[in-house]
Scaffold this motif. Structure first.
Motif, PDB file in Angstrom:
ATOM      1  N   VAL A  80       0.842  -1.194   0.000  1.00  0.00           N
ATOM      2  CA  VAL A  80       0.000   0.000   0.000  1.00  0.00           C
ATOM      3  C   VAL A  80       0.882   1.251   0.000  1.00  0.00           C
ATOM      4  CG1 VAL A  80      -1.614   1.351   1.418  1.00  0.00           C
ATOM      5  CG2 VAL A  80      -2.026  -1.078   1.029  1.00  0.00           C
ATOM      6  N   LYS A  81       1.935   1.223   0.805  1.00  0.00           N
ATOM      7  CA  LYS A  81       2.866   2.355   0.845  1.00  0.00           C
ATOM      8  C   LYS A  81       3.509   2.566  -0.521  1.00  0.00           C
ATOM      9  CE  LYS A  81       6.982   4.051   3.194  1.00  0.00           C
ATOM     10  NZ  LYS A  81       8.071   3.721   4.109  1.00  0.00           N
ATOM     11  N   LEU A  82       3.913   1.478  -1.166  1.00  0.00           N
ATOM     12  CA  LEU A  82       4.517   1.563  -2.490  1.00  0.00           C
ATOM     13  C   LEU A  82       3.541   2.151  -3.506  1.00  0.00           C
ATOM     14  CD1 LEU A  82       7.004   0.830  -4.252  1.00  0.00           C
ATOM     15  CD2 LEU A  82       5.905  -1.360  -4.667  1.00  0.00           C
ATOM     16  N   VAL A  83       2.292   1.713  -3.449  1.00  0.00           N
ATOM     17  CA  VAL A  83       1.274   2.235  -4.372  1.00  0.00           C
ATOM     18  C   VAL A  83       1.070   3.728  -4.133  1.00  0.00           C
ATOM     19  CG1 VAL A  83      -1.192   2.150  -4.922  1.00  0.00           C
ATOM     20  CG2 VAL A  83       0.119   0.034  -4.754  1.00  0.00           C
ATOM     21  N   ARG A  84       1.004   4.129  -2.858  1.00  0.00           N
ATOM     22  CA  ARG A  84       0.824   5.557  -2.550  1.00  0.00           C
ATOM     23  C   ARG A  84       1.998   6.385  -3.069  1.00  0.00           C
ATOM     24  NH1 ARG A  84      -1.641   4.626   3.362  1.00  0.00           N
ATOM     25  NH2 ARG A  84      -3.836   4.505   2.725  1.00  0.00           N
ATOM     26  N   GLU A  85       3.215   5.861  -2.910  1.00  0.00           N
ATOM     27  CA  GLU A  85       4.391   6.582  -3.413  1.00  0.00           C
ATOM     28  C   GLU A  85       4.343   6.712  -4.927  1.00  0.00           C
ATOM     29  OE1 GLU A  85       7.667   4.323  -1.906  1.00  0.00           O
ATOM     30  OE2 GLU A  85       7.519   5.184   0.107  1.00  0.00           O
ATOM     31  N   GLN A  86       3.934   5.641  -5.602  1.00  0.00           N
ATOM     32  CA  GLN A  86       3.841   5.703  -7.061  1.00  0.00           C
ATOM     33  C   GLN A  86       2.750   6.671  -7.496  1.00  0.00           C
ATOM     34  OE1 GLN A  86       3.397   1.576  -8.160  1.00  0.00           O
ATOM     35  NE2 GLN A  86       5.612   1.208  -8.100  1.00  0.00           N
ATOM     36  N   MET A  87       1.623   6.697  -6.756  1.00  0.00           N
ATOM     37  CA  MET A  87       0.556   7.653  -7.078  1.00  0.00           C
ATOM     38  C   MET A  87       1.060   9.082  -6.904  1.00  0.00           C
ATOM     39  SD  MET A  87      -2.753   5.720  -5.399  1.00  0.00           S
ATOM     40  CE  MET A  87      -3.735   7.187  -5.358  1.00  0.00           C
ATOM     41  N   GLU A  88       1.834   9.322  -5.861  1.00  0.00           N
ATOM     42  CA  GLU A  88       2.394  10.648  -5.622  1.00  0.00           C
ATOM     43  C   GLU A  88       3.349  11.042  -6.750  1.00  0.00           C
ATOM     44  OE1 GLU A  88       2.697  14.235  -3.805  1.00  0.00           O
ATOM     45  OE2 GLU A  88       1.345  12.609  -3.248  1.00  0.00           O
TER      46      GLU A  88
ATOM     47  N   GLN B 170       4.323  14.201 -11.586  1.00  0.00           N
ATOM     48  CA  GLN B 170       4.607  14.271 -13.018  1.00  0.00           C
ATOM     49  C   GLN B 170       3.509  15.027 -13.740  1.00  0.00           C
ATOM     50  OE1 GLN B 170       5.147  10.181 -14.113  1.00  0.00           O
ATOM     51  NE2 GLN B 170       7.291  10.152 -13.493  1.00  0.00           N
ATOM     52  N   ARG B 171       2.249  14.787 -13.339  1.00  0.00           N
ATOM     53  CA  ARG B 171       1.150  15.518 -13.971  1.00  0.00           C
ATOM     54  C   ARG B 171       1.263  16.998 -13.691  1.00  0.00           C
ATOM     55  NH1 ARG B 171      -4.038  11.672 -12.724  1.00  0.00           N
ATOM     56  NH2 ARG B 171      -3.609  10.137 -14.326  1.00  0.00           N
ATOM     57  N   ILE B 172       1.619  17.342 -12.456  1.00  0.00           N
ATOM     58  CA  ILE B 172       1.777  18.756 -12.111  1.00  0.00           C
ATOM     59  C   ILE B 172       2.888  19.366 -12.956  1.00  0.00           C
ATOM     60  CG2 ILE B 172       2.569  20.305 -10.274  1.00  0.00           C
ATOM     61  CD1 ILE B 172       1.025  18.483  -8.304  1.00  0.00           C
ATOM     62  N   GLU B 173       3.984  18.623 -13.137  1.00  0.00           N
ATOM     63  CA  GLU B 173       5.076  19.129 -13.969  1.00  0.00           C
ATOM     64  C   GLU B 173       4.615  19.327 -15.405  1.00  0.00           C
ATOM     65  OE1 GLU B 173       8.441  16.543 -13.639  1.00  0.00           O
ATOM     66  OE2 GLU B 173       8.598  16.824 -11.474  1.00  0.00           O
ATOM     67  N   VAL B 174       3.833  18.376 -15.933  1.00  0.00           N
ATOM     68  CA  VAL B 174       3.332  18.496 -17.301  1.00  0.00           C
ATOM     69  C   VAL B 174       2.395  19.693 -17.405  1.00  0.00           C
ATOM     70  CG1 VAL B 174       1.837  17.394 -19.015  1.00  0.00           C
ATOM     71  CG2 VAL B 174       3.622  16.068 -17.889  1.00  0.00           C
ATOM     72  N   ILE B 175       1.511  19.852 -16.417  1.00  0.00           N
ATOM     73  CA  ILE B 175       0.587  20.989 -16.428  1.00  0.00           C
ATOM     74  C   ILE B 175       1.376  22.291 -16.346  1.00  0.00           C
ATOM     75  CG2 ILE B 175      -1.176  22.183 -15.068  1.00  0.00           C
ATOM     76  CD1 ILE B 175      -2.293  19.362 -14.404  1.00  0.00           C
ATOM     77  N   ASP B 176       2.395  22.336 -15.474  1.00  0.00           N
ATOM     78  CA  ASP B 176       3.223  23.537 -15.373  1.00  0.00           C
ATOM     79  C   ASP B 176       3.930  23.833 -16.692  1.00  0.00           C
ATOM     80  OD1 ASP B 176       2.453  23.876 -12.759  1.00  0.00           O
ATOM     81  OD2 ASP B 176       4.286  23.026 -11.891  1.00  0.00           O
ATOM     82  N   LEU B 177       4.418  22.774 -17.361  1.00  0.00           N
ATOM     83  CA  LEU B 177       5.068  22.979 -18.654  1.00  0.00           C
ATOM     84  C   LEU B 177       4.080  23.506 -19.682  1.00  0.00           C
ATOM     85  CD1 LEU B 177       7.360  19.827 -18.866  1.00  0.00           C
ATOM     86  CD2 LEU B 177       8.073  22.192 -18.554  1.00  0.00           C
ATOM     87  N   ARG B 178       2.869  22.943 -19.661  1.00  0.00           N
ATOM     88  CA  ARG B 178       1.846  23.432 -20.605  1.00  0.00           C
ATOM     89  C   ARG B 178       1.511  24.887 -20.341  1.00  0.00           C
ATOM     90  NH1 ARG B 178      -2.224  18.283 -20.530  1.00  0.00           N
ATOM     91  NH2 ARG B 178      -0.989  16.932 -21.869  1.00  0.00           N
ATOM     92  N   LYS B 179       1.355  25.241 -19.069  1.00  0.00           N
ATOM     93  CA  LYS B 179       1.044  26.634 -18.726  1.00  0.00           C
ATOM     94  C   LYS B 179       2.167  27.553 -19.177  1.00  0.00           C
ATOM     95  CE  LYS B 179      -1.998  25.924 -14.775  1.00  0.00           C
ATOM     96  NZ  LYS B 179      -2.143  26.065 -13.307  1.00  0.00           N
ATOM     97  N   ALA B 180       3.402  27.133 -18.955  1.00  0.00           N
ATOM     98  CA  ALA B 180       4.539  27.959 -19.371  1.00  0.00           C
ATOM     99  C   ALA B 180       4.546  28.126 -20.884  1.00  0.00           C
ATOM    100  CB  ALA B 180       5.844  27.320 -18.889  1.00  0.00           C
ATOM    101  N   LYS B 181       4.240  27.029 -21.599  1.00  0.00           N
ATOM    102  CA  LYS B 181       4.199  27.111 -23.055  1.00  0.00           C
ATOM    103  C   LYS B 181       3.080  28.055 -23.500  1.00  0.00           C
ATOM    104  CE  LYS B 181       3.898  24.148 -27.121  1.00  0.00           C
ATOM    105  NZ  LYS B 181       3.721  22.781 -27.609  1.00  0.00           N
ATOM    106  N   GLU B 182       1.904  27.933 -22.872  1.00  0.00           N
ATOM    107  CA  GLU B 182       0.786  28.815 -23.223  1.00  0.00           C
ATOM    108  C   GLU B 182       1.127  30.269 -22.920  1.00  0.00           C
ATOM    109  OE1 GLU B 182      -2.539  27.285 -21.077  1.00  0.00           O
ATOM    110  OE2 GLU B 182      -2.757  25.530 -22.379  1.00  0.00           O
ATOM    111  N   GLU B 183       1.795  30.514 -21.795  1.00  0.00           N
ATOM    112  CA  GLU B 183       2.176  31.877 -21.452  1.00  0.00           C
ATOM    113  C   GLU B 183       3.160  32.441 -22.470  1.00  0.00           C
ATOM    114  OE1 GLU B 183       3.685  31.678 -17.485  1.00  0.00           O
ATOM    115  OE2 GLU B 183       1.696  31.406 -16.592  1.00  0.00           O
TER     116      GLU B 183
END
Length: 167
Positions: A97-105, A110-123
């Motif tokens: 369960v701990k391993l799954v939670r770490e992988q989810m995190e 990674q999604r936050i990084e992708v969203i941040d990259l998209r926002k930077a590109k849009e800006e």
């Protein structure tokens, strides 16, 4: 009854040659990696104990995995299992369960990084688009590129002079 002939691995001449080579080595090289029978047996015992510990650990993991699979697929009653196995199963489930939670995190990050990259590109794109001039401004600027003729007009119609190009 005659004494059985001892088994040797090499001829007497080869044995004397190997022994002579060994005696010609410096004393430090002669004693390198040398141990008595007791030290050799202790080293073997340590290795065997380590192998046994590893095998017991592997067996316990397999038992726990089997117990978990039975519990999940067959709905087997865990009351029949030993206390140690149940505790190990609990530990294993918590670790998974701990391993799954770490992988989810990690996926969330990674999604936050992708969203941040998209926002930077849009800006960046919006800043580039924001710097573009309106069509009227662009046309006015383009007019300044051409000198006025002596009649005060900036452009003359070229299409009447070159009928093949603009028809």
């Amino acid at each position: 009854m005659p004494t059985p002939k001892p088994k040797v691995w090499m001829s007497v001449s080869n044995a004397t040659r190997v022994l002579a080579h060994f005696k010609s080595l410096p004393e430090m090289d002669q004693s390198k990696k040398m141990m008595n029978q007791e030290a050799f047996l202790q080293q073997c015992l340590v290795k065997l104990r380590k192998q046994l510990r590893n095998q017991k650990s592997e067996d316990l993991e397999l038992e726990i995995a089997l117990l978990m699979r039975k519990g999940l697929t067959d709905g087997a009653d865990l009351g029949e299992a030993e206390f140690e196995a149940i505790m190990s199963l609990t530990w294993m489930v918590e670790a998974k369960v701990k391993l799954v939670r770490e992988q989810m995190e990690q996926v969330r990050n990674q999604r936050i990084e992708v969203i941040d990259l998209r926002k930077a590109k849009e800006e960046r794109l919006s800043s580039v688009v924001g710097r573009e001039k309106a069509p009227v401004e662009a046309a006015t600027e383009m007019l300044s590129w051409f000198p006025e003729d002596n009649t005060g007009t900036r452009f003359t119609r070229v299409d009447s002079e070159l009928p093949g190009l603009c028809s």
